[in-house]
Design a protein around this motif. Structure first.
Motif, short mmCIF file in Angstrom:
data_model
loop_
_atom_site.label_atom_id
_atom_site.label_comp_id
_atom_site.label_asym_id
_atom_site.label_seq_id
_atom_site.Cartn_x
_atom_site.Cartn_y
_atom_site.Cartn_z
N ASP A 122 6.08 -14.15 -16.21
CA ASP A 122 6.22 -15.17 -17.26
C ASP A 122 7.67 -15.59 -17.43
N ALA A 123 8.59 -14.62 -17.22
CA ALA A 123 10.02 -14.91 -17.37
C ALA A 123 10.60 -15.55 -16.12
N GLY A 124 9.79 -15.65 -15.06
CA GLY A 124 10.29 -16.21 -13.81
C GLY A 124 11.27 -15.32 -13.09
N PHE A 125 11.22 -14.01 -13.37
CA PHE A 125 12.17 -13.08 -12.76
C PHE A 125 11.66 -12.64 -11.40
N ASP A 126 12.45 -12.86 -10.36
CA ASP A 126 12.11 -12.39 -9.03
C ASP A 126 13.36 -11.99 -8.25
N ASP A 127 14.29 -11.38 -8.94
CA ASP A 127 15.54 -10.97 -8.30
C ASP A 127 15.43 -9.62 -7.58
N PHE A 128 14.24 -9.10 -7.46
CA PHE A 128 14.02 -7.90 -6.66
C PHE A 128 13.77 -8.31 -5.21
N GLY A 129 13.95 -7.34 -4.30
CA GLY A 129 13.57 -7.60 -2.92
C GLY A 129 12.07 -7.55 -2.75
N GLU A 130 11.47 -6.50 -3.30
CA GLU A 130 10.02 -6.36 -3.31
C GLU A 130 9.62 -5.51 -4.50
N LEU A 131 8.59 -5.96 -5.19
CA LEU A 131 8.01 -5.18 -6.29
C LEU A 131 6.64 -4.72 -5.80
N VAL A 132 6.44 -3.41 -5.82
CA VAL A 132 5.19 -2.82 -5.33
C VAL A 132 4.51 -2.08 -6.47
N LEU A 133 3.24 -2.37 -6.69
CA LEU A 133 2.42 -1.62 -7.65
C LEU A 133 1.34 -0.89 -6.87
N ALA A 134 1.20 0.41 -7.12
CA ALA A 134 0.21 1.22 -6.41
C ALA A 134 -0.62 2.01 -7.41
N PHE A 135 -1.94 1.94 -7.25
CA PHE A 135 -2.86 2.65 -8.12
C PHE A 135 -3.72 3.58 -7.26
N THR A 136 -3.63 4.89 -7.54
CA THR A 136 -4.23 5.90 -6.67
C THR A 136 -5.53 6.46 -7.27
N PRO A 137 -6.39 7.09 -6.42
CA PRO A 137 -7.72 7.48 -6.87
C PRO A 137 -7.95 8.95 -7.17
N ASP A 138 -6.94 9.83 -6.94
CA ASP A 138 -7.26 11.26 -6.93
C ASP A 138 -6.15 12.14 -7.50
N GLU A 139 -5.31 11.60 -8.37
CA GLU A 139 -4.19 12.38 -8.92
C GLU A 139 -4.67 13.59 -9.69
N GLU A 140 -5.79 13.47 -10.38
CA GLU A 140 -6.25 14.56 -11.24
C GLU A 140 -6.70 15.79 -10.45
N VAL A 141 -6.90 15.64 -9.15
CA VAL A 141 -7.27 16.79 -8.33
C VAL A 141 -6.18 17.10 -7.31
N GLY A 142 -4.97 16.61 -7.56
CA GLY A 142 -3.84 16.96 -6.71
C GLY A 142 -3.53 15.98 -5.60
N SER A 143 -4.15 14.80 -5.63
CA SER A 143 -3.89 13.73 -4.64
C SER A 143 -4.09 14.17 -3.20
N PRO A 144 -5.19 14.87 -2.90
CA PRO A 144 -5.38 15.33 -1.51
C PRO A 144 -5.59 14.18 -0.52
N ALA A 145 -6.15 13.06 -0.99
CA ALA A 145 -6.43 11.95 -0.09
C ALA A 145 -5.35 10.88 -0.09
#
Length: 374
Positions: A122-145
């Protein structure tokens, strides 16, 4: 704020226990839709089955910018709750708090990451090289996968920001203990307990001695804890037990102490006190610590941004682990606890402080801006 609450209600309403791959993927689909609408290139990365269990996919969103610095925001989609919990205990609000399964751990963090990205867009900010968002499926069991994939995503980024919830008092998480699961198998010799007990080699007796020796390791180094949580031995009361097994965990503030404790356990197991008994030690899983040295620079930056917003934040160390532990092991600067304030994780009373949301989302967006600026 109303948009955040509506999104949180939607996400909490999706059952996504770690072993419910379909539910996790449904939550991931919602996240992918939000990221796509914000102009991210979205990928759903399947994860391998682990010991026969299938987990959901990792949702990865990438947005290129005009700058040079790469920044990773990560949170987890899975919860500890069984299928049907979302219907049995639906999202609700009361006295400025939201309640529901996973509302703080970690669905509030997932939604906060998306809303911070929306603030930047919304602010039009894109002064990063890359913004990465990652959402994982198994953190509660120690992220084996997903652990290896998350480490790959973190490789080479300038900062990694973990969206676990802030502590109940608002502190960010600047350190987490490492943890290792350990199993010791003890083999002796069976014998008739009434007729010829002297011919037996009692594995249970060795297990008792070993348990007490491992318990004595507690506190032998600052913050070191050893807990034997499971003990099994024997088959019948009239048989000298030929087999016993101890299963426990070690937690330590730094990797050196974790390795020292594991070596101490192995050395003790290699020197049984019961004649004729042999022990075998297995390191089942090792999660490295998130050490304060890995978080110091980012914490200082976050505290500065918070101060500009009129928010006072402290740093806290905790014995629990998160995906931030694995990311820190890659050598990347990481900071944890950047989600909204909440508490009672994994309990029916789990809550998220809705009044904390605007400030925490603004702080997260501001931290991205500060990192992008170097």
């Amino acid at each position: 704020m109303p948009g955040f609450r509506a999104d949180l209600r939607r996400l909490v309403g999706i059952d996504s226990g770690s072993d419910d791959a379909a539910g996790v993927d449904a939550a991931g689909d919602w996240c992918a839709e939000q990221l796509d609408a914000l102009g991210f290139e979205v990928e759903r990365v399947p994860t391998p089955a682990v010991e026969g269990t299938r987990y959901g996919a990792v949702v990865v969103g990438r947005k290129r910018g005009r700058g040079i610095r790469r920044i990773l925001l990560f949170a987890h989609l899975d919860t500890v709750f069984a299928e049907g919990t979302a219907a049995a205990r639906p999202y609700r609000e009361a006295d400025g708090r939201a309640f529901g399964p996973g509302v703080c751990d970690d669905k509030g963090g997932v939604v906060a990451a998306i809303h911070a990205a929306r603030v930047l867009d919304d602010a039009g900010f894109d002064d990063f090289g890359e913004l990465v968002l990652a959402f994982t499926p198994d953190e509660e069991v120690g992220s084996p996968a997903s652990g290896a994939l998350l480490a790959t995503l973190a490789s080479g980024v300038d900062a990694a920001l973990c969206l676990e919830g802030a502590r109940e008092n608002g502190d960010l998480v600047t350190a987490r203990k490492g943890v290792a699961d350990v199993r010791v198998r003890i083999r002796g010799r069976a014998a008739h307990a009434g007729v010829e007990p002297e011919r037996g080699r009692n594995a249970a007796v060795e297990a008792a001695h070993l348990l007490l020796d491992l318990q004595a390791l507690n506190g032998s180094r600052p913050g070191l804890s050893v807990n034997v949580g499971m003990v099994t031995a024997g088959e019948r009361p009239n048989i000298v037990p030929a087999y016993a097994e101890l299963t426990g965990e070690v937690r330590a503030v730094n990797l050196l102490d974790l390795e020292w404790a594991l070596a101490a356990i192995e050395a003790r197991a290699d020197a049984p006190v019961v004649v004729g008994v042999a022990c075998e030690t297995e390191r089942m899983a090792v999660c490295p610590p998130l050490e304060a040295s890995a978080t110091a620079e980012l914490f200082a930056a976050a505290a500065a941004v918070a101060g500009e917003l009129g928010i006072d934040v402290g740093g806290a160390a905790t014995g629990g682990v998160s995906d931030a532990n694995f990311v820190a092991a890659t050598g990347v600067a990481v900071l944890d606890g950047l989600g909204p304030v909440g508490g009672d994780d994994h309990a029916e009373s789990e809550w998220l402080d809705l009044t904390s949301v605007p400030g925490r989302v603004a702080m997260l967006a501001g931290l991205v801006i500060r990192v992008a600026a170097g």
